[in-house]
Design an enzyme around this catalytic site. Structure first.
Site, PDB file in Angstrom:
ATOM      1  N   TYR A 208     -14.559  -7.678   1.553  1.00 23.02           N
ATOM      2  CA  TYR A 208     -13.544  -7.798   2.610  1.00 23.02           C
ATOM      3  C   TYR A 208     -12.286  -8.475   2.064  1.00 23.02           C
ATOM      4  CZ  TYR A 208     -17.128  -6.577   6.038  1.00 23.02           C
ATOM      5  OH  TYR A 208     -18.095  -5.909   6.756  1.00 23.02           O
ATOM      6  N   SER A 209     -11.133  -7.886   2.379  1.00 20.39           N
ATOM      7  CA  SER A 209      -9.866  -8.517   2.034  1.00 20.39           C
ATOM      8  C   SER A 209      -9.699  -9.777   2.878  1.00 20.39           C
ATOM      9  CB  SER A 209      -8.693  -7.565   2.296  1.00 20.39           C
ATOM     10  OG  SER A 209      -8.797  -6.399   1.502  1.00 20.39           O
ATOM     11  N   CYS A 391      -2.722  -0.991   1.680  1.00 15.87           N
ATOM     12  CA  CYS A 391      -4.080  -1.442   1.986  1.00 15.87           C
ATOM     13  C   CYS A 391      -4.559  -0.765   3.268  1.00 15.87           C
ATOM     14  CB  CYS A 391      -4.132  -2.955   2.144  1.00 15.87           C
ATOM     15  SG  CYS A 391      -5.821  -3.624   2.253  1.00 15.87           S
ATOM     16  N   GLU A 431      -5.018  -1.091  -2.668  1.00 16.26           N
ATOM     17  CA  GLU A 431      -6.394  -1.503  -2.374  1.00 16.26           C
ATOM     18  C   GLU A 431      -6.854  -0.736  -1.138  1.00 16.26           C
ATOM     19  OE1 GLU A 431      -8.143  -5.620  -2.980  1.00 16.26           O
ATOM     20  OE2 GLU A 431      -7.840  -5.590  -0.811  1.00 16.26           O
ATOM     21  N   TYR A 433     -10.199   1.627   0.823  1.00 16.07           N
ATOM     22  CA  TYR A 433     -11.659   1.622   0.916  1.00 16.07           C
ATOM     23  C   TYR A 433     -12.119   2.795   1.770  1.00 16.07           C
ATOM     24  CZ  TYR A 433      -9.705  -1.136   4.740  1.00 16.07           C
ATOM     25  OH  TYR A 433      -8.902  -1.590   5.772  1.00 16.07           O
TER      26      TYR A 433
END
Length: 433
Positions: A208-209, A391, A431, A433
């Site tokens: 997790y960011s 992100c 970044e 996901y």
């Protein structure tokens, strides 16, 4: 605050009788936290003197200073140097206090541009400096590996979106073990409890960011915040959410109550760090919970009393994509930043609310459309050395790259060449996901 009296003491015994309180912002309303000082008043009892002696980590410094004999000049910092050990270090403020004593006056440069109303259960320090040693060249060490996670504790959580927005997104605050530090742009892993029924082994860690600055939302340097969307699967045939296929880790975090123990590891990550040059512009493109690292960026640059805030001379530009207005994440915080004296001219925010806004062609407005509509500004900033960050879900990138390629072509530029240049210069940060 009467630190001058502490350093005027000519003997160590008198030093022990002095009071030096360095207060940090801590809320008493969260999980029993109470403000505390880092030095407390002492009495003249032998037991207290012995206790105070043990509080000083270096006996050698005490011996060199006279071991209680009146040999320490007034204002000498050999027993305790606030620039190195105090929470107001590196501001130069403490030296002025020592010099001026009771005549000391607060200087404007040490104060916020505005004086907000402070809740009664907060104690506010002038500045934060005790975690400023960490930067792009010196990152905090990995405190815990995935194979040996450590235990964090949930302090609280809250839902970030209203019922008009799809899904469930929670802001989760965790108390970390002593010594677990991180910087803005890094991530940590959470290992959900139980065993994976498919392997009969512990679940794999989920990354997790981090959504808070290195000081955490409580500004105590011991907490971390996460922005978590509960992963859900909607059956295409029925259109209903299938609870049996919900994300294991995200469900755990989104339902955790205060006091719940959480296995964590990290921190990790070097890709999403803020530029070391405070004059460079920062462009942030996020979808959904991809806002997490950018919330940390903006708190550091516009909210907290740190050197980073005072040194920042560039413009921060946030582009956030969500489906509906009710799905905007942290809008009140960002609005407050824009209303500050610094944010009013150096913070730009564009929302792409896809189901409510239209692009130039009449279609739904996405983050790539905002970039395309501001092509001249975007390319000029990148040519001037701006850093751009992306992100969110990995599905966002193809549309963004295609849009940027079209922008470059419209200017007679080769996008592949430009992209290689930005990556080589360290301006391109992704970044997903």
């Amino acid at each position: 605050f009467h630190l001058s009296s502490l350093f005027r003491s000519l003997s160590f015994n008198m030093l022990l009788k002095s009071t030096a309180c360095l207060l940090v912002v801590v809320s008493t309303s969260v999980s029993g936290f109470t403000p505390r000082s880092h030095c407390s008043s002492s009495t003249t009892s032998t037991a207290h003197v012995r206790s105070a002696l043990q509080a000083y980590p270096s006996n050698e410094r005490i011996v060199k200073s006279g071991g209680g004999l009146p040999t320490v000049p007034s204002g000498d910092c050999r027993l305790f140097d606030p620039s190195e050990e105090g929470m107001l270090g590196r501001t130069g403020n403490m030296q002025n206090r020592l010099h001026d004593g009771v005549e000391y006056q607060y200087q404007p440069e040490y104060l916020p541009a505005e004086e907000p109303d402070t809740p009664g259960d907060l104690f506010v320090s002038e500045a934060q400096a005790w975690l400023e040693d960490f930067d792009g060249q010196k990152l905090p060490p990995i405190f815990a590996k995935n194979s040996k996670p450590v235990e964090a504790t949930v302090l609280g959580r809250m839902k970030l979106i209203d019922d008009s927005a799809p899904g469930n997104i929670q802001h989760v605050v965790l108390k970390l073990p002593q010594g677990f530090h991180y910087v803005e742009g890094q991530s940590l892993s959470v290992i959900p409890p139980g065993l994976d029924p498919n392997t009969n082994k512990p679940y794999k860690p989920r990354l997790y960011s981090i959504a808070s600055t290195r000081y955490g939302d409580l500004l105590d340097g011991q907490t971390v915040s996460l922005c978590v969307r509960k992963a859900e699967y909607t059956d295409p045939a029925t259109g209903q959410v299938d609870p049996s296929k919900a994300g294991v880790c995200s469900s755990f975090l989104c339902q955790a109550n205060a006091g719940t123990k959480v296995q964590v590891s990290g921190p990790v990550g070097k890709t999403m760090l803020l530029p070391e040059d405070p004059t460079k512009d920062v462009i942030m493109v996020a979808t959904g919970t991809g806002i997490a690292p950018f919330r940390a960026f903006l708190h550091r640059l516009f909210m907290e009393q740190t050197i980073a805030r005072h040194q920042f001379q560039g413009q921060a530009w946030l582009i956030l994509g969500v489906p509906v207005t009710g799905g905007l994440l942290y809008p009140q915080e960002f609005a407050a930043m824009q209303e500050s004296s610094a944010g009013s001219h150096s913070l730009r925010i564009d929302y792409a609310i896809s189901r409510e806004m239209q692009n130039a062609k009449g279609g739904k407005l996405y983050v790539q459309d905002v970039l395309a509509e501001n092509a001249d500004t975007l390319l000029q900033k990148l040519e001037d050395g701006a850093h751009i960050y992306f992100c969110g879900l990995k599905g966002m990138m193809p549309g963004i790259l295609e849009s940027l390629e079209q922008v470059a072509l419209s200017k007679g530029l080769n996008w592949n060449t430009l992209l290689k240049q930005y990556k080589a210069n360290g301006q391109w940060h992704v970044e997903v996901y």
